[in-house]
Structures are given as C-alpha cells and as structure tokens.
Design a protein around this motif. Structure first.
Motif, PDB file in Angstrom:
ATOM      1  N   THR A 185      34.904  36.034  37.055  1.00  0.00           N
ATOM      2  CA  THR A 185      36.350  36.125  37.269  1.00  0.00           C
ATOM      3  C   THR A 185      36.752  37.564  37.554  1.00  0.00           C
ATOM      4  OG1 THR A 185      36.815  34.210  35.862  1.00  0.00           O
ATOM      5  CG2 THR A 185      38.612  35.776  36.196  1.00  0.00           C
ATOM      6  N   TYR A 186      36.176  38.490  36.802  1.00  0.00           N
ATOM      7  CA  TYR A 186      36.473  39.914  36.996  1.00  0.00           C
ATOM      8  C   TYR A 186      36.178  40.328  38.438  1.00  0.00           C
ATOM      9  CZ  TYR A 186      36.485  44.956  36.002  1.00  0.00           C
ATOM     10  OH  TYR A 186      36.758  46.306  35.998  1.00  0.00           O
ATOM     11  N   GLU A 187      35.042  39.910  38.942  1.00  0.00           N
ATOM     12  CA  GLU A 187      34.671  40.256  40.319  1.00  0.00           C
ATOM     13  C   GLU A 187      35.614  39.614  41.327  1.00  0.00           C
ATOM     14  OE1 GLU A 187      32.488  42.421  41.524  1.00  0.00           O
ATOM     15  OE2 GLU A 187      32.144  43.008  39.438  1.00  0.00           O
ATOM     16  N   SER A 188      36.028  38.382  41.074  1.00  0.00           N
ATOM     17  CA  SER A 188      36.912  37.698  42.022  1.00  0.00           C
ATOM     18  C   SER A 188      38.269  38.381  42.087  1.00  0.00           C
ATOM     19  CB  SER A 188      37.070  36.214  41.652  1.00  0.00           C
ATOM     20  OG  SER A 188      37.863  36.047  40.495  1.00  0.00           O
ATOM     21  N   VAL A 189      38.766  38.893  40.948  1.00  0.00           N
ATOM     22  CA  VAL A 189      40.044  39.604  40.961  1.00  0.00           C
ATOM     23  C   VAL A 189      39.904  40.931  41.701  1.00  0.00           C
ATOM     24  CG1 VAL A 189      41.874  40.642  39.567  1.00  0.00           C
ATOM     25  CG2 VAL A 189      40.816  38.499  38.816  1.00  0.00           C
ATOM     26  N   CYS A 190      38.807  41.639  41.457  1.00  0.00           N
ATOM     27  CA  CYS A 190      38.574  42.907  42.169  1.00  0.00           C
ATOM     28  C   CYS A 190      38.512  42.673  43.681  1.00  0.00           C
ATOM     29  CB  CYS A 190      37.298  43.568  41.674  1.00  0.00           C
ATOM     30  SG  CYS A 190      37.425  44.268  40.002  1.00  0.00           S
ATOM     31  N   GLU A 191      37.857  41.600  44.082  1.00  0.00           N
ATOM     32  CA  GLU A 191      37.781  41.274  45.511  1.00  0.00           C
ATOM     33  C   GLU A 191      39.175  40.936  46.069  1.00  0.00           C
ATOM     34  OE1 GLU A 191      34.950  38.135  45.609  1.00  0.00           O
ATOM     35  OE2 GLU A 191      33.238  39.456  45.170  1.00  0.00           O
ATOM     36  N   ALA A 192      40.000  40.244  45.267  1.00  0.00           N
ATOM     37  CA  ALA A 192      41.364  39.921  45.697  1.00  0.00           C
ATOM     38  C   ALA A 192      42.189  41.197  45.870  1.00  0.00           C
ATOM     39  CB  ALA A 192      42.030  38.986  44.687  1.00  0.00           C
ATOM     40  N   TYR A 193      41.998  42.167  44.978  1.00  0.00           N
ATOM     41  CA  TYR A 193      42.697  43.447  45.103  1.00  0.00           C
ATOM     42  C   TYR A 193      42.279  44.158  46.396  1.00  0.00           C
ATOM     43  CZ  TYR A 193      44.667  43.506  40.345  1.00  0.00           C
ATOM     44  OH  TYR A 193      45.403  43.244  39.210  1.00  0.00           O
ATOM     45  N   THR A 194      40.983  44.126  46.675  1.00  0.00           N
ATOM     46  CA  THR A 194      40.482  44.760  47.894  1.00  0.00           C
ATOM     47  C   THR A 194      41.091  44.103  49.130  1.00  0.00           C
ATOM     48  OG1 THR A 194      38.401  45.359  46.807  1.00  0.00           O
ATOM     49  CG2 THR A 194      38.403  45.302  49.213  1.00  0.00           C
ATOM     50  N   ARG A 195      41.174  42.767  49.132  1.00  0.00           N
ATOM     51  CA  ARG A 195      41.799  42.054  50.255  1.00  0.00           C
ATOM     52  C   ARG A 195      43.276  42.417  50.376  1.00  0.00           C
ATOM     53  NH1 ARG A 195      38.741  37.715  48.261  1.00  0.00           N
ATOM     54  NH2 ARG A 195      40.579  36.885  47.179  1.00  0.00           N
ATOM     55  N   LEU A 196      43.947  42.521  49.253  1.00  0.00           N
ATOM     56  CA  LEU A 196      45.369  42.851  49.250  1.00  0.00           C
ATOM     57  C   LEU A 196      45.621  44.183  49.943  1.00  0.00           C
ATOM     58  CD1 LEU A 196      48.337  42.493  48.097  1.00  0.00           C
ATOM     59  CD2 LEU A 196      47.535  43.812  46.144  1.00  0.00           C
ATOM     60  N   PHE A 197      44.892  45.211  49.541  1.00  0.00           N
ATOM     61  CA  PHE A 197      45.119  46.530  50.125  1.00  0.00           C
ATOM     62  C   PHE A 197      44.679  46.576  51.585  1.00  0.00           C
ATOM     63  CE2 PHE A 197      45.045  47.607  45.534  1.00  0.00           C
ATOM     64  CZ  PHE A 197      46.327  48.132  45.468  1.00  0.00           C
ATOM     65  N   SER A 198      43.671  45.787  51.924  1.00  0.00           N
ATOM     66  CA  SER A 198      43.265  45.698  53.322  1.00  0.00           C
ATOM     67  C   SER A 198      44.377  45.087  54.164  1.00  0.00           C
ATOM     68  CB  SER A 198      41.979  44.869  53.435  1.00  0.00           C
ATOM     69  OG  SER A 198      41.600  44.718  54.776  1.00  0.00           O
TER      70      SER A 198
END
Length: 403
Positions: A149-162
């Motif tokens: 879950t931690y990794e999935s949230v970090c990936e979502a943050y990366t997508r958001l800023f992208s």
C-alpha cells in the motif's frame, strides 16, 4: 500571490483565499481525488477539534509541545485543533467491531484545514499556521501488504505531480513526531526551499540531510556517485507506521481464522495550499504567474479592444468569441473570462492577465475586422504568440486539458 490579489493576509500565518485561488484549489482537490480513489481511497471528513485524551494516549500531547493549538471548552476539558489525525482515524477504525480481513486494505482520506502553531510563519502559503492538507491513513492485514500500500500511494503521488507538470523528487526522510519505521518526503527543487537535500548524481537515491551523517558525501545506495546538495520545498510526506497507533487504540480486524488481529498502518500527507504556492514559485517568472495547466483558475482570457479605439467595432466579436468557446468546447465551459474593462488599454489589461496567469490570452483587435479574421493568441506558459483564424483558435484550445 499576495501582490497578484490571490490571497490576502489575516492573522500571522493565516490568509483569506480569494475567488481565483479557491477555484485553483478546488481543481487541485479534484486531481487528488482522482489519484487517491484510483488506488482505493475513500473520502471522509473528521473533526478538526480533537480531544486531548486521544493525544495523551499516544503521548503526543506532550511531544508536540507548543506546535499544538490548545483550548478548553466550558467544562474545562482540553482539546486541540488538529495538525494531523492519526489518533482520530485509528479510534474511528477501532470502533468498527465487525471489520474483516476481506475489507482490507482500508484507505481513508480527507482534505481539510489543519492548524500548527508555527513560531515564525513566513513565505505566504508555504509556511502558515492554518492550511489545507490531504491526509490519508491505511490499514492492512500484514506488514507485507502495508508496504505494498505504501508503494502504491508513493506511485500515486508521483503520477499526481507528473500530471501537474511539476518536477518532484522522492527523498528518504526522518519520521519525526509522527513515528514509524519508514518515511519519504516529496520535494519540489527550489532555491527558496527550506529543506536541504542530498541527491546522487549517478543513481536514483536522494535524502533529506537530516537522515544522513553530516560529513557523508558518497551515495549509500550505489557507492559510486557523489551526493550533491540542493534545496527543496516539501509538498508531500509518507510514513509507514506499523502498529504504533493501532496497538494503542486496538484497531483490529478478524483474520482468516476469525481471530482479532491488529492492523498495520501508514499515513500519507499532501500540502494542498502549499502545492499551489510551491508550483507558482517554481514555474513563474518575475513578471508573470504561471500555473500548472490543470490548476489555472481560468484557462482563457479574452481581451476586447479599448472603447473608442480604431478597433472598437471588434468588441461584439470578442463577446462572440468568449461565448462561442464556452459553448463549442464543452471542457471550457466556465473556463473563459471576458475582460470587459474596455475603458482600459489592451496593454494594461494584458499586463494584468499575465500577472494572474491565464494560460491563454486572446487579443481581439484590428485583425478580427479583416476579411479573414485573425486573433492574437498569447500562450503564457511558453511565451509564444500566434495569429490564428477562428478555426485555428478552436483547434488550439480543443487540446487544453481540464479537470
């Protein structure tokens, strides 16, 4: 933002958010909602006024010190205005007595006002006492699942800023008074940033200097690259909490053997108002505000000619263009502003438009009266100026992305 009339100071560290800023913030929240719900996030709203009893159980009532805004009700009971909601959300989940492993992972988030008694609030919305934050809390069946879950949230943050067109660096960070065993900050590189970062020139490693020894220069990940010092603005923070809070409040679920088991937790923050201010800081020039395209309060500003000028007859055309864009291009409905201050020169209104950061400014002047009408179109984010026909204008704005 203050000079452009986007915010107005109130008390130290507190601001009025004026209409254009509220529009931008609402758009940012929509993008955040999309990314959080894409990974299973469920939105809720928790009280800002929290009982001191909850905070005393985790010992953070004392640990947070002067950072907490504290108050008493008429019965002399202690409360705080929450800067974060670990205690509150864990208590909520603990009261769900029928929670099953089949319902996990549980990802609960909110976007709400937070309060922190900063000793020296400064830099507008970058460091305030009252601000908006997205905070998410996850509950998982196991440590392995919680890391996933931690990794999935970090990936979502990366997508958001992208999606926002912002260069963001995920850096190893200290867990601070939130606690846990793993933490990352999401930083926008900026000279004005208060955080000092060490970034490897050879691999993907990066860290806040707080997490490394003071004299460390070699990368601890690849052992080849040199760590380069830079500055950043923290706009997000993630924590793997383990059972720190769930043990205290007995936030449990029924496992596959129907036995109560303590949940593994994580928490994840995004500074909503800070993202707005930081984006303007890293994208803008000295003379112009530049928003991330998705977050611009309005996408298009139409400038009719000055009343009494040689091009005065083009005023009606400008009104038609503004109405036509909203009517023809559905995604621009509500996104087009007609600057009808026709007592002012186009030059003055164009300066104001640049100061407010409309991504596209359409100047309707003498060219609009020609046999083949042309419109001057200024793309704020690139600095490019084009002269387009009406069809060319529609083709250009048809590609504008909105939320």
């Amino acid at each position: 933002m203050q000079q452009a009339g986007l915010i107005h100071p109130s008390n130290p560290g507190c601001y009025y958010y004026l209409p254009a800023t509220v529009r931008s913030m609402e758009k940012l929240v929509r993008v955040i909602d999309q990314e959080m719900q894409a990974i299973g996030g469920q939105k809720l709203d928790m009280p800002s006024l929290c009982s001191a009893d909850l905070w005393r159980r985790t010992e953070r009532w004392e640990l947070m010190g002067k950072e907490l805004f504290r108050l008493q009700d008429r019965h002399s009971a202690d409360y705080c205005l929450s800067p974060t909601h670990e205690e509150a959300v864990t208590t909520l989940v603990a009261h769900q007595s029928t929670l099953s492993y089949r319902q996990l992972p549980l990802l609960l988030y909110q976007v709400t006002r937070k309060f922190r008694d900063e000793p020296k609030p400064k830099l507008g919305l970058l460091r305030g006492r009252e601000f908006y934050m997205k905070d998410m809390y996850s509950f998982d069946v196991s440590e392995e699942a919680a890391y996933g879950t931690y990794e999935s949230v970090c990936e979502a943050y990366t997508r958001l800023f992208s999606r926002l067109g912002l260069r963001c660096v995920q850096v190893q960070a200290d867990t601070g008074n939130i606690g846990g065993t793993l933490s990352h900050e999401f930083q926008l590189p900026a000279d004005i940033g208060e955080d000092k970062l060490l970034v490897c020139e050879s691999c993907s490693f990066s860290a806040n200097v707080e997490t490394l020894t003071s004299d460390q220069t070699n990368c601890p990940k690849c052992n080849i690259g040199t760590l380069e010092l830079s500055k950043g603005i923290e706009v997000g923070h993630t924590f793997y909490l383990g059972k720190k809070y769930s043990n205290i409040f007995n936030a449990a679920f029924s496992n596959t053997q129907n036995k109560p088991t303590i949940a593994e937790m994580g928490c994840y923050g995004l500074g909503v108002t800070r993202i707005l201010a930081a984006a303007i800081e890293v994208l803008s020039t000295d003379e112009e505000i530049r928003w991330p395209g998705l977050l611009a309060p309005y996408q298009v500003c139409v400038l009719p000619p000055k009343k009494g000028s040689k091009a005065d007859d083009a005023s009606a055309i400008a009104e038609d263009v503004a109405r036509g864009l909203s009517g023809t291009l559905a995604h621009l409905k509500g996104e087009v502003v007609l600057d009808d201050r026709i007592h002012m020169t186009i030059g003055k209104r164009l300066k104001d438009a640049k100061r407010l950061g409309y991504p596209y400014v359409i100047v309707v002047g003498q060219g609009a009266l020609e046999e083949q009408p042309k419109f001057e179109v200024i793309c704020q984010n690139t600095g490019e100026t084009m002269f387009l026909s009406k069809d060319g204008l529609l083709d250009l704005l048809r590609t504008v992305e909105t939320v």
